[in-house]
Design a protein around this motif. Sequence first.
Motif, PDB file in Angstrom:
ATOM      1  N   VAL A 128     -26.306 -33.255  45.756  1.00  0.00           N
ATOM      2  CA  VAL A 128     -27.206 -34.412  45.880  1.00  0.00           C
ATOM      3  C   VAL A 128     -28.508 -34.004  46.561  1.00  0.00           C
ATOM      4  N   ALA A 129     -28.403 -33.269  47.673  1.00  0.00           N
ATOM      5  CA  ALA A 129     -29.601 -32.866  48.421  1.00  0.00           C
ATOM      6  C   ALA A 129     -30.523 -31.995  47.567  1.00  0.00           C
ATOM      7  N   LEU A 130     -29.941 -31.054  46.825  1.00  0.00           N
ATOM      8  CA  LEU A 130     -30.760 -30.146  46.021  1.00  0.00           C
ATOM      9  C   LEU A 130     -31.368 -30.834  44.791  1.00  0.00           C
ATOM     10  N   LEU A 131     -30.593 -31.681  44.135  1.00  0.00           N
ATOM     11  CA  LEU A 131     -31.122 -32.372  42.955  1.00  0.00           C
ATOM     12  C   LEU A 131     -32.165 -33.414  43.341  1.00  0.00           C
ATOM     13  N   ASP A 132     -32.019 -33.980  44.528  1.00  0.00           N
ATOM     14  CA  ASP A 132     -33.003 -34.967  45.013  1.00  0.00           C
ATOM     15  C   ASP A 132     -34.370 -34.325  45.282  1.00  0.00           C
ATOM     16  N   LEU A 133     -34.402 -33.009  45.414  1.00  0.00           N
ATOM     17  CA  LEU A 133     -35.675 -32.307  45.624  1.00  0.00           C
ATOM     18  C   LEU A 133     -36.502 -32.225  44.335  1.00  0.00           C
ATOM     19  N   GLN A 139     -30.530 -25.216  39.598  1.00  0.00           N
ATOM     20  CA  GLN A 139     -31.711 -25.390  38.748  1.00  0.00           C
ATOM     21  C   GLN A 139     -31.316 -25.604  37.285  1.00  0.00           C
ATOM     22  N   GLN A 140     -30.282 -24.896  36.874  1.00  0.00           N
ATOM     23  CA  GLN A 140     -29.806 -25.088  35.499  1.00  0.00           C
ATOM     24  C   GLN A 140     -29.140 -26.450  35.344  1.00  0.00           C
ATOM     25  N   VAL A 141     -28.422 -26.898  36.386  1.00  0.00           N
ATOM     26  CA  VAL A 141     -27.825 -28.242  36.350  1.00  0.00           C
ATOM     27  C   VAL A 141     -28.928 -29.287  36.157  1.00  0.00           C
ATOM     28  N   ALA A 142     -30.028 -29.122  36.895  1.00  0.00           N
ATOM     29  CA  ALA A 142     -31.162 -30.049  36.758  1.00  0.00           C
ATOM     30  C   ALA A 142     -31.714 -30.022  35.339  1.00  0.00           C
ATOM     31  N   SER A 145     -21.794 -35.706  27.163  1.00  0.00           N
ATOM     32  CA  SER A 145     -22.946 -35.077  26.505  1.00  0.00           C
ATOM     33  C   SER A 145     -23.185 -33.670  27.028  1.00  0.00           C
ATOM     34  N   GLY A 146     -22.541 -33.316  28.137  1.00  0.00           N
ATOM     35  CA  GLY A 146     -22.709 -31.990  28.713  1.00  0.00           C
ATOM     36  C   GLY A 146     -21.420 -31.505  29.330  1.00  0.00           C
ATOM     37  N   PHE A 147     -21.278 -30.181  29.400  1.00  0.00           N
ATOM     38  CA  PHE A 147     -20.070 -29.579  29.969  1.00  0.00           C
ATOM     39  C   PHE A 147     -20.457 -28.266  30.633  1.00  0.00           C
ATOM     40  N   LEU A 148     -20.231 -28.165  31.946  1.00  0.00           N
ATOM     41  CA  LEU A 148     -20.675 -27.012  32.725  1.00  0.00           C
ATOM     42  C   LEU A 148     -19.580 -26.503  33.647  1.00  0.00           C
ATOM     43  N   PRO A 149     -19.526 -25.197  33.885  1.00  0.00           N
ATOM     44  CA  PRO A 149     -18.660 -24.691  34.951  1.00  0.00           C
ATOM     45  C   PRO A 149     -19.306 -24.945  36.311  1.00  0.00           C
ATOM     46  N   LYS A 150     -18.508 -25.009  37.368  1.00  0.00           N
ATOM     47  CA  LYS A 150     -19.042 -25.270  38.710  1.00  0.00           C
ATOM     48  C   LYS A 150     -19.896 -24.116  39.228  1.00  0.00           C
ATOM     49  N   SER A 151     -19.819 -22.979  38.581  1.00  0.00           N
ATOM     50  CA  SER A 151     -20.616 -21.824  39.006  1.00  0.00           C
ATOM     51  C   SER A 151     -22.067 -21.912  38.519  1.00  0.00           C
ATOM     52  N   THR A 152     -22.413 -22.953  37.782  1.00  0.00           N
ATOM     53  CA  THR A 152     -23.774 -23.096  37.245  1.00  0.00           C
ATOM     54  C   THR A 152     -24.785 -23.271  38.374  1.00  0.00           C
TER      55      THR A 152
END
Length: 200
Positions: free
Chosen positions: A19-24, A108-111, A98-105
């Motif tokens: 949350v903190a990182l994506l809020d940036l 920045q890529q998650v964003a 609509s998306g599927f990611l490993p937790k190691s992503t």
Amino acid sequence: MPIRLLVADDEEMTRTALVALLDLEDDIRVVAECADGGTAVDAATRERPDVALLDLEMPVLDGVGVCERLAGSPTRTVVVTRHARPGVLRRALAAGASGFLPKSTPVQQVADVVRRVHGGRRFVDPDIAAMALTEADCPLTARELDVLRAARSGGTVADIAGELHLAQGTVRNYLSSAMTTLDARTRHEAARRAWEEGWI
């Protein structure tokens, strides 16, 4: 207008860091954070986020279950998991993710994936997609899967027998056969393995 994002993960440290990182990000605003799937459905209904970022493994309702509940809503969903198995990918996509990611992503890529999904596109981690193309078939029978699915809730053999309208001895036989096939020591371990593989 920033992308309105819901983040659901039962691991507090992971959730608060995300949350903190994506809020940036200038174009992303976290409007809700939840520690379980039930709360995530309630928050999504209330806040109507554009995108929901959902951990696969959560109490009350897992990430795929949340996807199913939100399938008719405007909220698009992305499932994040430690168990990046092809079977789980298929379950998530069938549930409307609509998306599927490993937790190691990386964050920045998650964003970037959040932006892509918000824009109407899909994203599946390429390594998981490649594994899905070469995945072996499930080695369990339909009845063994039924019994393991029922065992996941932690019920007794009598509970499982009642739920599936089978004799207790029959349930024990199916559980034993599934445990042998999966090289599991307990029925709970076998059920968890089948769930992680996306078979149930």
